[in-house]
Structures are given as structure tokens and as C-alpha cells.
Design a protein around this motif. Structure first.
Motif, mmCIF file in Angstrom:
data_model
loop_
_atom_site.group_PDB
_atom_site.id
_atom_site.type_symbol
_atom_site.label_atom_id
_atom_site.label_comp_id
_atom_site.label_asym_id
_atom_site.label_seq_id
_atom_site.Cartn_x
_atom_site.Cartn_y
_atom_site.Cartn_z
ATOM 1 N N MET A 1 1.541 5.040 -6.624
ATOM 2 C CA MET A 1 1.421 3.671 -7.081
ATOM 3 C C MET A 1 2.644 3.283 -7.900
ATOM 4 N N GLU B 1 4.034 1.652 -10.887
ATOM 5 C CA GLU B 1 3.573 1.267 -12.215
ATOM 6 C C GLU B 1 4.606 0.389 -12.889
ATOM 7 N N ARG C 1 -5.897 -8.048 -8.366
ATOM 8 C CA ARG C 1 -5.393 -6.671 -8.315
ATOM 9 C C ARG C 1 -4.730 -6.393 -6.966
ATOM 10 N N SER D 1 -1.124 -1.632 -5.410
ATOM 11 C CA SER D 1 -0.317 -0.719 -6.223
ATOM 12 C C SER D 1 -0.683 -0.740 -7.702
ATOM 13 N N ARG E 1 -2.949 -0.263 -11.073
ATOM 14 C CA ARG E 1 -4.083 0.465 -11.662
ATOM 15 C C ARG E 1 -5.007 -0.548 -12.331
ATOM 16 N N LYS F 1 -7.096 -0.196 -15.114
ATOM 17 C CA LYS F 1 -7.172 -0.206 -16.583
ATOM 18 C C LYS F 1 -6.141 -1.144 -17.225
ATOM 19 N N ASN G 1 -10.855 -7.652 -8.026
ATOM 20 C CA ASN G 1 -10.516 -6.290 -7.633
ATOM 21 C C ASN G 1 -10.868 -6.130 -6.148
#
Length: 194
Positions: free
Chosen positions: A1, A3, A125, A128, A130, A132, A153
Motif C-alpha cells: 500500500m 502510505e 477510501r 491504497s 489504510r 485508521k 469504505n
């Protein structure tokens, strides 16, 4: 992913709002910068085509409703960055601001990153991203004055609904969402988003 990368430049420079604005808008289109409340610069990764298409479908619905209710407020896309009360500069995927809050800004404030928190925010979302960090970002919006927020999501077919002063609500695979009393009469058709 992929970030987002956080750059802490505080040992070298403390960017003013004007300097951060100049830095952010001078980047190539593929680089998008935000700033967290600690002053760290966040380098965001671009969305893929599918996420961009879904976000466009979401924005289209929000903008149509806004045009029909233009006396209530203004809608914004993900290129708009807001300077939140906690000092962070954030760009929700979609946002809406009450007309009174927008009209209270000076002409100059409207040309840069406006110092206000949107009343309504949406984060979509991407594959790629996350979960949280997006949840933290949604909570940051709420802590800074947002009244309603949706974290869509797609991977888990869930929507997290954030409301001012209330616990987060999670809906499994809803087909539509109501703008409630923040966006009266607005209903997002999620069949175009899933």
C-alpha cells in the motif's frame, strides 16, 4: 500500500500559512500536500482511475443538490484545502460549507486555504489507503467543528457516519445516505459509488 509520507521540517523551517499555501500550490499535479496540526507536511499519493471516477459521481450528486439549494451553502471538491482551527490543512474528498460561514470570509481568505472547518465532509477510501488514518482524519474534522461526515469504505462495503457530539455509526452496504439536518433533502445514491 502507498502510505502518505509525513515530513517534519520544523528543525529547518516553520512555514507560515502563506508559505505553506505557496508550497502546496506550486507542486506538480501528481503531488498533493496537506499539513497536520503538528506542522508536519503530508505528501499524499494520487488516486487511481476507479476511485477518481467514484469520487466524481459523489461530487456530481453533491453539486447538483448544492445548485438547487445555493442559498444554503457551497460544495467543494478534493482540490480545496481548509485550514482547520487546530492548525491542520486538510483536503476532504468532498465538502460543504454553510453560506453564513463562507460569507463571513474576506475575499482574500476565499482565494487561499480558508480558515474554517466544513460543516460536511466525505472521505472515499481508495484501495491504497489504510482505514485508521482516514478514521483519525474524520475525527479531526469532527473535533474542529464539522457537523456531519461520511467515510465511505468501498473495500468493506461500509459507511462510517460521524455526527457532532455523537458516537460513530457504521452501516453495512447502504444504498443511500441522508444529509440529515446539515444538508436537508440531500440523499446520496451509493449505487453509483459502490
Amino acid at each position: 500500500m502507498n502510505e502518505p509520507i509525513a515530513l517534519n521540517l520544523s528543525a529547518v523551517i516553520q512555514l507560515t500559512d502563506e508559505q505553506f499555501y505557496t508550497l502546496a500550490v506550486s507542486q506538480p499535479d501528481r503531488i498533493k500536500l496537506e499539513r497536520n496540526s503538528n506542522g508536519e507536511i503530508i505528501v499524499l499519493t494520487p488516486h487511481g482511475a476507479e476511485t477518481s471516477n467514484r469520487n466524481g459521481r459523489l461530487l456530481a450528486q453533491l453539486f447538483v443538490w448544492t445548485d438547487q439549494n445555493e442559498d444554503l451553502g457551497l460544495a467543494f471538491d478534493s482540490d480545496t484545502q481548509f485550514k482547520l482551527p487546530n492548525g491542520a490543512n486538510r483536503s476532504p474528498d468532498a465538502a460543504w460549507v454553510r453560506r453564513e460561514a463562507w460569507d463571513a470570509l474576506s475575499d482574500k481568505e476565499r482565494q487561499v486555504f480558508p480558515s474554517l472547518c466544513p460543516d460536511f465532509v466525505v472521505e472515499l477510501r481508495s484501495p491504497s489507503a489504510r482505514l485508521k488514518p482516514l478514521q483519525d482524519k474524520m475525527q479531526e474534522y469532527m473535533d474542529n467543528g464539522a457537523r456531519l461526515g461520511w467515510l465511505i469504505n468501498r473495500q468493506d462495503r461500509q459507511v462510517e457516519i460521524y455526527r457532532a457530539g455523537q458516537p460513530k455509526q457504521v452501516l453495512n452496504f447502504p444504498q443511500n445516505l441522508s444529509g440529515e439536518d446539515v444538508l436537508p433533502g440531500f440523499v446520496l445514491d451509493l449505487t453509483k459509488i459502490w
